[in-house]
Design a protein around this motif. Structure first.
Motif, PDB file in Angstrom:
ATOM      1  N   HIS A 175       0.851  -1.199   0.000  1.00 26.90           N
ATOM      2  CA  HIS A 175       0.000   0.000   0.000  1.00 26.90           C
ATOM      3  C   HIS A 175       0.876   1.235   0.000  1.00 26.90           C
TER       4      HIS A 175
ATOM      5  N   ASP B 170       6.777   0.758   6.865  1.00 20.18           N
ATOM      6  CA  ASP B 170       5.353   0.432   6.630  1.00 20.18           C
ATOM      7  C   ASP B 170       4.771   1.401   5.622  1.00 20.18           C
ATOM      8  N   MET B 171       4.784   1.044   4.312  1.00 26.20           N
ATOM      9  CA  MET B 171       5.524  -0.060   3.754  1.00 26.20           C
ATOM     10  C   MET B 171       6.117   0.295   2.403  1.00 26.20           C
TER      11      MET B 171
ATOM     12  N   GLU C 128      -5.017   1.535   2.760  1.00 21.36           N
ATOM     13  CA  GLU C 128      -4.884   0.389   3.658  1.00 21.36           C
ATOM     14  C   GLU C 128      -4.985   0.807   5.122  1.00 21.36           C
TER      15      GLU C 128
ATOM     16  N   GLU D  83       2.505  -7.701   3.368  1.00 19.15           N
ATOM     17  CA  GLU D  83       3.142  -7.304   4.625  1.00 19.15           C
ATOM     18  C   GLU D  83       2.677  -8.184   5.784  1.00 19.15           C
TER      19      GLU D  83
HETATM   20 ZN   LIG Z   1       1.140  -1.395   6.344  1.00 24.57          ZN
END
Ligand SMILES: [Zn+2]
Length: 436
Positions: free
Chosen positions: A70, A102-103, A135, A168
């Motif tokens: 994402h 992240d990410m 996300e 992830e």
């Molecule tokens: Zn994430």
């Protein structure tokens, strides 16, 4: 553009969600991937959020491989950072910025791997990269929208085996056992969001009524909130049996006991020490956590109504309906009504050929880790793909210590350049091997 340069550019685009503003990130990636020879498309959700899709065509009688990431990030508190969170700055051997772990770094690993496969001719299966929007706010404008509007673009079609997906949720971890631990996440805890509505008689603070909403709510909360009875899910049983082979002494004995037939009983006996170790306890229990409490408006007025939000995170095999019924029954004793707000979850993926590739590359390319199947307590977009039938794994070839882990959604998020370069190699090795 090198992977490091691409990541720097991506980190400089502020995709804080809300509002997300993923379009410039999608366009940057589209340019990189089109140059590498991929077919690219930006899929807009109903409200215009940009989801980047790229593909290398291949045979469609075998499952596609979908690389899932994402582009949105969570908010920052800039005055708590020692570097500009959207500066893409390199210093002290690290690349700094919100999304470094992240990410966005993983998005770049996926893009570099796809580019490497593209340079080697037609792959033996369709290779797809999906970098979703939204996300961090639940995926409604991202994974959910793409899966509904354009499932074929991410490998789902009639008369075709469902795809395998990689995303992830599975960072390597140091400091848990002697060697680094490399989890391959096969499933996630489900999330059940509930609202509690408490009633009572309103009145004057000097003449307290018998039935008080605040007291009813507090009593109900203390009854239902906390960790549920520990039990060992089959995925965790497998994890403990692998750890038991690797560990010695007391630790080894504990893993062995948790992996045994009576593992759930052992987990109940060890409830306190396990909880002191943090994250592992959350993978052995359902948790029910009050996140929002609202009541009252004046110091001397007793309100007739109070409410609370509960974030319940449940092991994948928890019977959700039975749990809701149990909570309703308990809360009714305190004049508290339980209403369901949302439910998210998906099945656990079985071991597929991709799982074996991940195991092999983890062993060959990282510092001799213990590779284990795992669950994750968090929620990722992979749940949508699993629910649609994909075998999906959370696997990120980075080994983090507790300090780095805390920067995810925290301050000073950054990635060590050496780790990133090695991770790009490992991701490329996985994707190449899965596509040849
Ligand atoms: Zn994430």
């Amino acid at each position: 553009m090198t992977p490091i340069e691409l990541l720097q550019e991506l980190l400089r685009i502020d995709t804080t969600n809300p509002p997300g503003n993923e379009e410039p990130a999608a366009e940057l990636l589209r340019g990189f991937l089109a140059d590498a020879g991929a077919e690219t498309h930006v899929h807009k959700s109903g409200s215009g959020r940009a989801n980047l899709l790229a593909r290398l065509p291949g045979p469609t009688d075998v499952p596609a491989l979908v690389l899932v990431s994402h582009s949105d990030v969570v908010a920052v508190e800039p005055d708590q950072w020692s570097r500009d969170p959207f500066g893409g700055e390199i210093s002290d051997g690290c690349l700094w910025g919100r999304g470094a772990l992240d990410m966005k770094s993983i998005t770049v690993m996926h893009a570099a791997a796809l580019a490497a496969v593209a340079s080697g001719g037609e792959p033996t299966r369709e290779l797809i990269m999906a970098c979703f929007a939204d996300e961090e706010a639940g995926g409604r404008e991202g994974a959910e929208a793409v899966l509904r509007d354009a499932p074929a673009a991410i490998g789902f079609a009639d008369h075709r085996p469902p795809p395998e997906a990689l995303g992830e949720g599975g960072f390597g971890l140091s400091g848990i056992v002697d060697r680094p631990l490399m989890p391959i996440v096969v499933g996630e805890k489900s999330a059940l969001w509930l609202e509690l509505h408490a009633q009572g008689d309103p009145g004057h603070g000097a003449l307290p009524p018998e039935r008080q909403a605040n007291i009813n709510l507090a009593r109900a909360l203390t009854r239902v909130a906390g960790f549920g009875t520990p039990r060992v899910h089959p995925v965790m049983r497998k994890q403990f049996s692998i750890l038991a082979e690797d560990a010695s002494g007391t630790q080894g004995a504990v893993f062995k006991a948790l992996a045994s037939e009576g593992g759930s009983r052992v987990a109940r006996l060890l409830k306190r020490p396990l909880r002191a170790r943090g994250a592992i306890a959350t993978l052995l229990s359902d948790t029910i956590t009050p996140t929002k409490i609202e009541a009252g408006y004046k110091h001397n007025v007793v309100p007739g109504y109070a409410s609370a939000s509960l974030d319940c995170r449940l092991l994948p095999d928890t019977d959700v309906d039975a749990l809701v019924a149990r909570l309703q029954k308990t809360c009714r004793n305190y004049e508290v009504e339980v209403r369901e707000h949302a439910r998210h979850g998906g099945p656990v993926s079985a071991r597929s050929p991709l799982f074996e590739t991940l195991e092999g590359v983890s062993r060959d390319l990282l510092e001799a880790p213990v590779v284990v199947p795992s669950l994750t307590a968090g929620m990722t977009d992979l749940r949508y793909l699993r629910a649609a039938g994909a075998s999906a794994y959370g696997w990120v070839p980075l080994v983090l210590d507790r300090e780095s882990l805390a920067t995810i959604h925290g301050h000073d998020e950054r990635i060590k350049l050496d780790d990133f370069t090695r991770a790009v190699r490992a991701m490329t090795a996985v994707v190449r091997s899965a596509c040849s």
